[in-house]
Design a protein around this motif. Structure first.
Motif, PDB file in Angstrom:
ATOM      1  N   THR A 128       5.109 -15.130 -37.020  1.00  0.00           N
ATOM      2  CA  THR A 128       4.869 -13.687 -37.006  1.00  0.00           C
ATOM      3  C   THR A 128       6.185 -12.956 -37.214  1.00  0.00           C
ATOM      4  O   THR A 128       7.181 -13.266 -36.566  1.00  0.00           O
ATOM      5  CB  THR A 128       4.236 -13.245 -35.673  1.00  0.00           C
ATOM      6  N   THR A 129       6.182 -11.977 -38.132  1.00  0.00           N
ATOM      7  CA  THR A 129       7.383 -11.210 -38.448  1.00  0.00           C
ATOM      8  C   THR A 129       7.115  -9.731 -38.240  1.00  0.00           C
ATOM      9  O   THR A 129       6.127  -9.193 -38.758  1.00  0.00           O
ATOM     10  CB  THR A 129       7.815 -11.441 -39.908  1.00  0.00           C
ATOM     11  N   ASP A 130       7.984  -9.060 -37.488  1.00  0.00           N
ATOM     12  CA  ASP A 130       7.917  -7.612 -37.310  1.00  0.00           C
ATOM     13  C   ASP A 130       9.037  -6.979 -38.109  1.00  0.00           C
ATOM     14  O   ASP A 130      10.208  -7.354 -37.964  1.00  0.00           O
ATOM     15  CB  ASP A 130       8.070  -7.234 -35.836  1.00  0.00           C
ATOM     16  N   ARG A 152       3.778  -5.700 -39.728  1.00  0.00           N
ATOM     17  CA  ARG A 152       3.789  -7.004 -39.078  1.00  0.00           C
ATOM     18  C   ARG A 152       3.068  -7.993 -39.990  1.00  0.00           C
ATOM     19  O   ARG A 152       1.974  -7.703 -40.484  1.00  0.00           O
ATOM     20  CB  ARG A 152       3.100  -6.947 -37.722  1.00  0.00           C
ATOM     21  N   THR A 153       3.685  -9.133 -40.245  1.00  0.00           N
ATOM     22  CA  THR A 153       3.057 -10.174 -41.057  1.00  0.00           C
ATOM     23  C   THR A 153       2.867 -11.423 -40.209  1.00  0.00           C
ATOM     24  O   THR A 153       3.728 -11.779 -39.402  1.00  0.00           O
ATOM     25  CB  THR A 153       3.912 -10.520 -42.292  1.00  0.00           C
ATOM     26  N   LEU A 200      -0.903  -9.091 -43.644  1.00  0.00           N
ATOM     27  CA  LEU A 200      -0.002  -7.955 -43.490  1.00  0.00           C
ATOM     28  C   LEU A 200      -0.726  -6.842 -42.738  1.00  0.00           C
ATOM     29  O   LEU A 200      -1.840  -6.444 -43.109  1.00  0.00           O
ATOM     30  CB  LEU A 200       0.468  -7.447 -44.854  1.00  0.00           C
ATOM     31  N   GLN A 201      -0.085  -6.357 -41.676  1.00  0.00           N
ATOM     32  CA  GLN A 201      -0.626  -5.238 -40.902  1.00  0.00           C
ATOM     33  C   GLN A 201       0.394  -4.106 -40.900  1.00  0.00           C
ATOM     34  O   GLN A 201       1.608  -4.342 -40.944  1.00  0.00           O
ATOM     35  CB  GLN A 201      -0.914  -5.659 -39.453  1.00  0.00           C
ATOM     36  N   PRO A 227      -5.118  -4.024 -40.087  1.00  0.00           N
ATOM     37  CA  PRO A 227      -5.065  -4.915 -41.261  1.00  0.00           C
ATOM     38  C   PRO A 227      -4.883  -4.114 -42.540  1.00  0.00           C
ATOM     39  O   PRO A 227      -5.467  -3.041 -42.722  1.00  0.00           O
ATOM     40  CB  PRO A 227      -6.434  -5.618 -41.232  1.00  0.00           C
ATOM     41  N   TYR A 228      -4.046  -4.639 -43.438  1.00  0.00           N
ATOM     42  CA  TYR A 228      -3.781  -3.965 -44.703  1.00  0.00           C
ATOM     43  C   TYR A 228      -4.004  -4.892 -45.895  1.00  0.00           C
ATOM     44  O   TYR A 228      -4.635  -4.504 -46.878  1.00  0.00           O
ATOM     45  CB  TYR A 228      -2.343  -3.432 -44.723  1.00  0.00           C
ATOM     46  N   GLN A 229      -3.501  -6.131 -45.824  1.00  0.00           N
ATOM     47  CA  GLN A 229      -3.656  -7.068 -46.928  1.00  0.00           C
ATOM     48  C   GLN A 229      -3.707  -8.495 -46.388  1.00  0.00           C
ATOM     49  O   GLN A 229      -3.047  -8.826 -45.412  1.00  0.00           O
ATOM     50  CB  GLN A 229      -2.487  -6.945 -47.905  1.00  0.00           C
ATOM     51  N   ASP A 230      -4.544  -9.321 -47.029  1.00  0.00           N
ATOM     52  CA  ASP A 230      -4.654 -10.733 -46.675  1.00  0.00           C
ATOM     53  C   ASP A 230      -4.545 -11.565 -47.948  1.00  0.00           C
ATOM     54  O   ASP A 230      -5.180 -11.237 -48.964  1.00  0.00           O
ATOM     55  CB  ASP A 230      -5.997 -11.042 -45.995  1.00  0.00           C
ATOM     56  N   ILE A 231      -3.746 -12.632 -47.897  1.00  0.00           N
ATOM     57  CA  ILE A 231      -3.625 -13.570 -49.013  1.00  0.00           C
ATOM     58  C   ILE A 231      -3.948 -14.964 -48.485  1.00  0.00           C
ATOM     59  O   ILE A 231      -3.297 -15.450 -47.558  1.00  0.00           O
ATOM     60  CB  ILE A 231      -2.210 -13.545 -49.627  1.00  0.00           C
TER      61      ILE A 231
END
Length: 364
Positions: A30-32, A42-43, A60-61, A71-75
């Motif tokens: 987890t990365t802030d 936050r990823t 990606l949040q 939530p913003y993007q999911d890969i």
């Protein structure tokens, strides 16, 4: 912003101790990211391997108006080893609509096949949803690699894009030849061809690269030529990279870029130094790893004043018995000409084995 500011210094790093590979593995990180000029994000990354199937997710949040991360993007990337010669990878990218619902944005499919003797082929297809929700191919890429001899291989890549009628049609060809020479010397030539008005292929760009190894020092020089107004190939840029290993746990790298285009100046037909990127990495006896990259560029308002530091990135990784922590600070030049901190991100991961620090940009 963090993605845009990562400097292009050619040096890759890895922790000294590498965890033995096992058949089934999983980890999360987890990365802030906190930036002065952007909304905090936050990823969360996860990796799961089971048998011949691997699944990697990247979520990606961003901080919402409620003060909570949304939530913003999911890969999602799924890789399956079909057999000893075929690997298939599918990457799905999801976004959010105006109501916050998860929606499919793009699908990338790749299939790699290897053959006896060193030949291989790769097919990549990119598809986007159409108005009815069905997937519509928007790009197809086919690469064929042939082993000409023990030290020579050639790759021909054809890229197809939608034509006038909407069907995929050849839009670009890339021909590459790589040759292994004496004393660990590698030479490569990459030629890009585009169709002309008559439907014939015409050379648009060539790249010649030579890599040499001298002890613990590795050097690469790449020359790029493009068509000039007279239709002739002329050198437009040259990149010189040196990577070296010093004392145990120490690595350094320098990349200098020369170009005919200098910010704030008109072309004079000569190559000029327009960027210098340096990297220094140190690993202590306790495993703590510190990497600093720095980029120098000319001032467009005073191009004759020489280079000045425009970006500095510092990465620090502290390994632990159950998790590792990484902190990254990015400084960029401000209107006053001084460096100031623009973002700080921290990563916590339970992957305590091998960690790759990607400093050099992807060749592709």
């Amino acid at each position: 912003m963090a993605l845009c500011l990562v400097p292009s210094v050619a040096l890759s790093a890895q922790t000294p101790d590498t965890q033995p590979s096992t058949q089934d593995q999983s980890w999360t990180a987890t990365t802030d990211l906190n930036s002065n000029n952007a909304n905090p994000t936050r990823t969360t990354e996860s990796h799961t391997q089971s048998g011949n199937r691997t699944v990697d997710t990247h979520t990606l949040q961003r901080l919402g108006s409620s003060g909570r991360y949304e939530p913003y993007q999911d890969i999602e990337t799924e890789t399956v080893k079909v057999n000893s010669t075929t690997v298939r990878t599918v990457t799905r990218t999801f976004g959010r609509d105006t109501d916050g619902h998860k929606t499919l944005v793009q699908v990338r499919e790749e299939e790699k096949r290897s053959a006896p003797g060193g030949d291989s082929s790769v097919t990549r297809v990119v598809s986007n949803p159409d108005a009815n929700g069905g997937l519509q191919p928007v790009q197809r890429e086919v690469a064929q690699t042939k082993k000409i001899s023990k030290d020579v291989e050639e790759t021909k890549t054809t890229v197809m894009l939608p034509g006038i009628n909407g069907d995929l049609a050849p839009a670009m060809q890339i021909q590459e030849r790589r040759e292994q020479g004496a004393n660990d010397t590698v030479q490569s030539q990459k030629t890009t061809l585009l169709p002309d008005g008559s439907g014939n292929w015409q050379v648009s760009e060539t790249r010649h690269a030579t890599t040499t190894q001298d002890g613990k020092t590795r050097s690469t020089e790449e020359r790029v030529s493009r068509l000039d107004p007279d239709g002739k190939l002329a050198e437009v840029s040259r990149t010189v990279t040196k990577e070296a290993e010093g004392a145990p746990g120490e690595k350094t790298g320098t990349t200098e870029v020369y170009s005919v285009d200098v910010p704030g100046s008109a072309r004079d037909g000569s190559l000029h130094l327009v960027e210098r990127a340096t990297t220094a990495q140190r690993t202590s006896s306790t495993g703590r790893q510190t990497t600093q990259h720095q980029v120098e560029q000319p001032n467009p308002g005073d191009p004759n004043a020489g280079l000045r530091v425009t970006i500095r990135t510092t990465d620090t990784r502290r390994p632990g018995s159950s998790e590792s922590r990484t902190a990254q600070t990015i400084e960029a030049i401000n209107p006053n000409g001084d460096l100031s901190t623009v973002s700080v991100d921290t990563t916590k991961s339970d992957n305590t084995g091998s960690v790759q620090v990607q400093i050099a940009p992807d060749k592709k």
